[in-house]
Design an enzyme around this catalytic site. Structure first.
Site, PDB file in Angstrom:
ATOM      1  CE  LYS A 191    -116.539  81.177  26.259  1.00  0.00           C
ATOM      2  NZ  LYS A 191    -115.710  82.390  26.038  1.00  0.00           N
ATOM      3  CG  PHE A 203    -112.890  89.238  19.444  1.00  0.00           C
ATOM      4  CD1 PHE A 203    -114.040  88.502  19.681  1.00  0.00           C
ATOM      5  CD2 PHE A 203    -112.856  90.567  19.855  1.00  0.00           C
ATOM      6  CE1 PHE A 203    -115.139  89.069  20.317  1.00  0.00           C
ATOM      7  CE2 PHE A 203    -113.943  91.147  20.492  1.00  0.00           C
ATOM      8  CZ  PHE A 203    -115.096  90.389  20.722  1.00  0.00           C
ATOM      9  NE  ARG A 241    -120.680  89.407  33.736  1.00  0.00           N
ATOM     10  CZ  ARG A 241    -120.153  89.015  32.572  1.00  0.00           C
ATOM     11  NH1 ARG A 241    -120.657  87.984  31.925  1.00  0.00           N
ATOM     12  NH2 ARG A 241    -119.123  89.652  32.057  1.00  0.00           N
ATOM     13  NE  ARG A 295    -114.096  83.664  31.577  1.00  0.00           N
ATOM     14  CZ  ARG A 295    -115.051  84.550  31.346  1.00  0.00           C
ATOM     15  NH1 ARG A 295    -115.101  85.684  32.051  1.00  0.00           N
ATOM     16  NH2 ARG A 295    -115.948  84.333  30.407  1.00  0.00           N
ATOM     17  CG  HIS A 303    -121.040  83.023  27.291  1.00  0.00           C
ATOM     18  ND1 HIS A 303    -120.721  84.244  26.760  1.00  0.00           N
ATOM     19  CD2 HIS A 303    -122.389  83.029  27.488  1.00  0.00           C
ATOM     20  CE1 HIS A 303    -121.836  84.958  26.627  1.00  0.00           C
ATOM     21  NE2 HIS A 303    -122.859  84.242  27.053  1.00  0.00           N
TER      22      HIS A 303
END
Length: 143
Positions: free
Chosen positions: A11, A59, A87, A104, A117
């Protein structure tokens, strides 16, 4: 174990932080192969279409705005259990809840700007991959 493909998006926050190489390194060290990749500047239509399933969520507008705030790197990853592996490497959506050593936990600043993502199912992966890539753009890795 199944050989799968999954969609990954690095991102705008992670691209701006020059974290592409570090993130790709984690993918490859976990056994995932990059079989397609492109840097893109999403517009409202492309980002909105990709996240259409969230259109009624509160959102959604902020998500589209964030995803169009700078370039993204869209990739197709392939490997044994690629969806679950990817993931696991990403970590929890909220970086405060993400396990140490996940993307993350290491690169995201908030639940809204959370670096990456990843597809959440085989069905999502197929839909998401075809949203960004045609078949000729995805290269089988035989070596």
């Amino acid at each position: 174990m199944a050989n799968e493909r999954t969609l990954s998006i690095i991102k705008p926050d992670a691209v701006a932080g020059n974290n592409i190489g570090a993130i790709y390194d984690r993918f490859e060290k976990s056994g995932l192969k990059i079989v397609a990749a492109k840097m893109m500047q999403l517009d409202d239509k492309k980002a909105g279409g990709f996240y259409a399933e969230h259109a009624e969520r509160p959102f959604y507008n902020d998500l589209v705005s964030f995803m169009t705030s700078g370039p993204v790197l869209v990739s197709v990853l392939e490997g044994e259990n690629a969806i679950a592996t990817h993931r696991d490497i990403m970590g929890a959506t909220n970086p405060k809840d993400a396990a140490e050593g996940t993307i993350r936990a290491d690169f995201a600043s908030s639940i809204d700007e959370n670096a990456v993502h990843g597809s959440d199912s085989a069905e999502s992966a197929a839909r998401e991959i075809s949203y960004f890539f045609n078949e000729e753009e995805v290269c089988a890795r035989t070596r």
